[in-house]
Design a protein around this motif. Structure first.
Motif, PDB file in Angstrom:
ATOM      1  N   PHE A  56     -67.343  93.745 110.864  1.00 65.31           N
ATOM      2  CA  PHE A  56     -67.836  92.293 110.963  1.00 65.31           C
ATOM      3  C   PHE A  56     -66.620  91.691 111.060  1.00 65.31           C
ATOM      4  CE2 PHE A  56     -72.011  93.562 108.502  1.00 65.31           C
ATOM      5  CZ  PHE A  56     -72.379  94.324 109.605  1.00 65.31           C
ATOM      6  N   THR A  57     -66.698  90.427 111.846  1.00 65.54           N
ATOM      7  CA  THR A  57     -65.408  89.597 112.000  1.00 65.54           C
ATOM      8  C   THR A  57     -65.533  88.343 110.737  1.00 65.54           C
ATOM      9  OG1 THR A  57     -66.799  87.951 113.156  1.00 65.54           O
ATOM     10  CG2 THR A  57     -65.788  89.817 114.316  1.00 65.54           C
ATOM     11  N   ASP A  58     -64.516  87.610 110.524  1.00 62.70           N
ATOM     12  CA  ASP A  58     -64.292  86.913 109.567  1.00 62.70           C
ATOM     13  C   ASP A  58     -64.623  85.401 109.903  1.00 62.70           C
ATOM     14  OD1 ASP A  58     -62.278  86.000 111.168  1.00 62.70           O
ATOM     15  OD2 ASP A  58     -60.743  86.099 109.719  1.00 62.70           O
ATOM     16  N   ARG A  59     -65.251  85.529 111.510  1.00 60.80           N
ATOM     17  CA  ARG A  59     -65.958  84.119 112.072  1.00 60.80           C
ATOM     18  C   ARG A  59     -64.772  83.135 112.182  1.00 60.80           C
ATOM     19  NH1 ARG A  59     -71.588  84.529 108.096  1.00 60.80           N
ATOM     20  NH2 ARG A  59     -71.914  86.602 108.475  1.00 60.80           N
ATOM     21  N   GLN A  60     -63.897  83.441 112.291  1.00 57.40           N
ATOM     22  CA  GLN A  60     -62.983  82.265 112.367  1.00 57.40           C
ATOM     23  C   GLN A  60     -62.269  82.373 113.732  1.00 57.40           C
ATOM     24  OE1 GLN A  60     -62.328  80.047 109.940  1.00 57.40           O
ATOM     25  NE2 GLN A  60     -63.884  81.228 108.868  1.00 57.40           N
ATOM     26  N   GLU A  61     -62.399  83.420 114.475  1.00 60.88           N
ATOM     27  CA  GLU A  61     -62.050  83.404 115.978  1.00 60.88           C
ATOM     28  C   GLU A  61     -62.544  82.457 116.796  1.00 60.88           C
ATOM     29  OE1 GLU A  61     -59.374  85.405 117.036  1.00 60.88           O
ATOM     30  OE2 GLU A  61     -59.143  86.544 114.907  1.00 60.88           O
ATOM     31  N   ALA A  62     -61.988  81.894 117.756  1.00 60.91           N
ATOM     32  CA  ALA A  62     -62.732  81.141 118.782  1.00 60.91           C
ATOM     33  C   ALA A  62     -63.695  81.918 119.442  1.00 60.91           C
ATOM     34  CB  ALA A  62     -61.476  80.745 119.805  1.00 60.91           C
ATOM     35  N   ARG A  93     -70.902  88.493 115.700  1.00 61.09           N
ATOM     36  CA  ARG A  93     -70.937  88.488 114.444  1.00 61.09           C
ATOM     37  C   ARG A  93     -70.933  89.855 113.386  1.00 61.09           C
ATOM     38  NH1 ARG A  93     -72.185  83.062 113.140  1.00 61.09           N
ATOM     39  NH2 ARG A  93     -71.946  83.341 110.958  1.00 61.09           N
ATOM     40  N   HIS A  94     -71.707  90.802 114.030  1.00 58.97           N
ATOM     41  CA  HIS A  94     -71.972  92.057 113.405  1.00 58.97           C
ATOM     42  C   HIS A  94     -71.598  93.101 113.970  1.00 58.97           C
ATOM     43  CE1 HIS A  94     -73.933  89.225 110.644  1.00 58.97           C
ATOM     44  NE2 HIS A  94     -73.984  90.319 109.966  1.00 58.97           N
ATOM     45  N   PRO A  95     -70.420  93.252 114.762  1.00 60.66           N
ATOM     46  CA  PRO A  95     -69.932  94.487 115.544  1.00 60.66           C
ATOM     47  C   PRO A  95     -69.871  95.681 114.786  1.00 60.66           C
ATOM     48  CG  PRO A  95     -68.069  92.965 115.290  1.00 60.66           C
ATOM     49  CD  PRO A  95     -69.237  92.163 114.793  1.00 60.66           C
ATOM     50  N   ARG A 164     -69.611  83.407 120.213  1.00 65.76           N
ATOM     51  CA  ARG A 164     -68.928  83.762 121.494  1.00 65.76           C
ATOM     52  C   ARG A 164     -68.426  84.940 121.425  1.00 65.76           C
ATOM     53  NH1 ARG A 164     -67.066  78.993 124.278  1.00 65.76           N
ATOM     54  NH2 ARG A 164     -64.968  79.677 124.124  1.00 65.76           N
ATOM     55  N   TYR A 165     -68.404  85.550 122.755  1.00 65.77           N
ATOM     56  CA  TYR A 165     -67.969  86.774 122.739  1.00 65.77           C
ATOM     57  C   TYR A 165     -67.286  87.237 124.063  1.00 65.77           C
ATOM     58  CZ  TYR A 165     -72.240  88.642 125.128  1.00 65.77           C
ATOM     59  OH  TYR A 165     -72.928  88.761 126.023  1.00 65.77           O
ATOM     60  N   LEU A 166     -66.388  88.209 124.190  1.00 69.49           N
ATOM     61  CA  LEU A 166     -65.752  88.515 125.587  1.00 69.49           C
ATOM     62  C   LEU A 166     -66.612  89.558 126.315  1.00 69.49           C
ATOM     63  CD1 LEU A 166     -63.359  88.017 127.430  1.00 69.49           C
ATOM     64  CD2 LEU A 166     -62.142  89.937 126.476  1.00 69.49           C
ATOM     65  N   GLY A 167     -67.158  89.238 127.252  1.00 69.01           N
ATOM     66  CA  GLY A 167     -68.266  90.327 128.158  1.00 69.01           C
ATOM     67  C   GLY A 167     -67.349  91.389 128.719  1.00 69.01           C
ATOM     68  N   ALA A 168     -68.126  92.442 129.311  1.00 68.92           N
ATOM     69  CA  ALA A 168     -67.264  93.439 129.703  1.00 68.92           C
ATOM     70  C   ALA A 168     -66.771  92.919 131.178  1.00 68.92           C
ATOM     71  CB  ALA A 168     -68.408  94.827 130.054  1.00 68.92           C
TER      72      ALA A 168
END
Length: 275
Positions: A56-62, A93-95, A164-168
């Protein structure tokens, strides 16, 4: 560390299983490094087995980039994430990161699921395939499978969040998630007693850390059963936790709505001089 292989071998990990690991390398002790621990677990599941870690991420990334965004779930997960044969889901958020034959099927389309932890996610699929969960030096309150149970029941205190996430395809995509966990869960440890009484937890040790090995499917079924009977079972029982007070209010509101009931409050007339 001498005996690491033997300690891991005594935990009860099934050869060929899908093993979901929640860990604290600090709890294990300085004599074991993250790479050695991962290697010992990899050997335990064997070449036909699959390993998974929450990253999981710290949720601070753009926005979330599965190849670059670091894990906020501890040193072991970050080392595992960066290994060349590791895959990672695209949920912002929960990768989840995974290695092994079942990794692609378990991770596929995580970002398309209704929520981060419920139906169609690696957590629900892992339980469905008969996998095991290993907690190393951490308590049951780190068990994401609880959030899977909450999502399967669509409990009213789950949140709606944006990510928001970077798609394939290299494009940044926006995602609206429902059934997202958040807030305090002060009653989670009660579940350990239930799972222990049903003989669904096998205790062991790695280094200085206590371990708990859990069969994911029956544990998930047990938690769903408990939460269906009492939706507030994972919450604090006292009146000092703002999160749990709010969550209990949402549970009561849904019950009233289900019954078709409404709450009416008659307010006193405002005096001429409010002070």
């Amino acid at each position: 560390m001498n005996g690491l292989k033997e300690q891991v071998g005594a935990l009860g990990i099934r050869l060929g299983t899908a093993l979901f690991v929640h860990s604290s390398i600090k709890a294990v002790g300085r004599q074991v490094c993250a790479e050695a621990l991962i290697g010992a677990l990899r050997a335990a599941v064997g070449p036909d087995g699959t390993m998974l870690f929450p990253t999981f991420t710290d949720r601070q990334e753009a926005y979330f980039d599965p190849a670059c965004t670091p894990s906020a779930m501890g040193a072991v997960t970050e080392v595992f994430r960066q290994m060349p044969d590791t895959l990672r889901s695209r949920h912002p958020r929960h990768p989840v990161a995974a290695q092994g034959p079942a990794a692609p099927a378990l991770l596929e389309g995580h970002e398309k699921a209704v929520g981060p932890c419920g139906e169609g996610t690696p957590f629900e699929r892992h339980a469905g395939c008969g996998g095991q969960v290993l907690l190393i030096g951490v308590d049951l309150d780190t068990l994401t499978l609880l959030h899977t149970a909450e999502a399967l029941l669509d409990l009213p205190y789950l949140n709606q969040i944006e990510g928001r996430y970077l798609g394939a395809d290299g494009q940044i995509r926006k995602l609206t998630m429902i059934q997202a966990p958040g807030g305090h869960r002060g009653g989670v440890r009660r579940f350990e007693k239930v799972l222990r009484n049903r003989r669904l937890i096998h205790y062991g040790r790695i280094g200085e850390a206590r371990t708990m090995l859990i069969d994911a499917r029956p544990a998930l079924d047990a938690m769903v059963e408990i939460l269906r009977d009492d939706p507030a079972a994972a919450l604090c029982r006292g009146a000092c936790c703002p999160d749990c007070i709010d969550f209990k209010g949402k549970i009561r509101a849904r019950k009233l709505a289900t019954l078709g009931a409404k709450i009416s409050v008659i307010l006193p007339a405002m005096p001429d001089n409010p002070e």
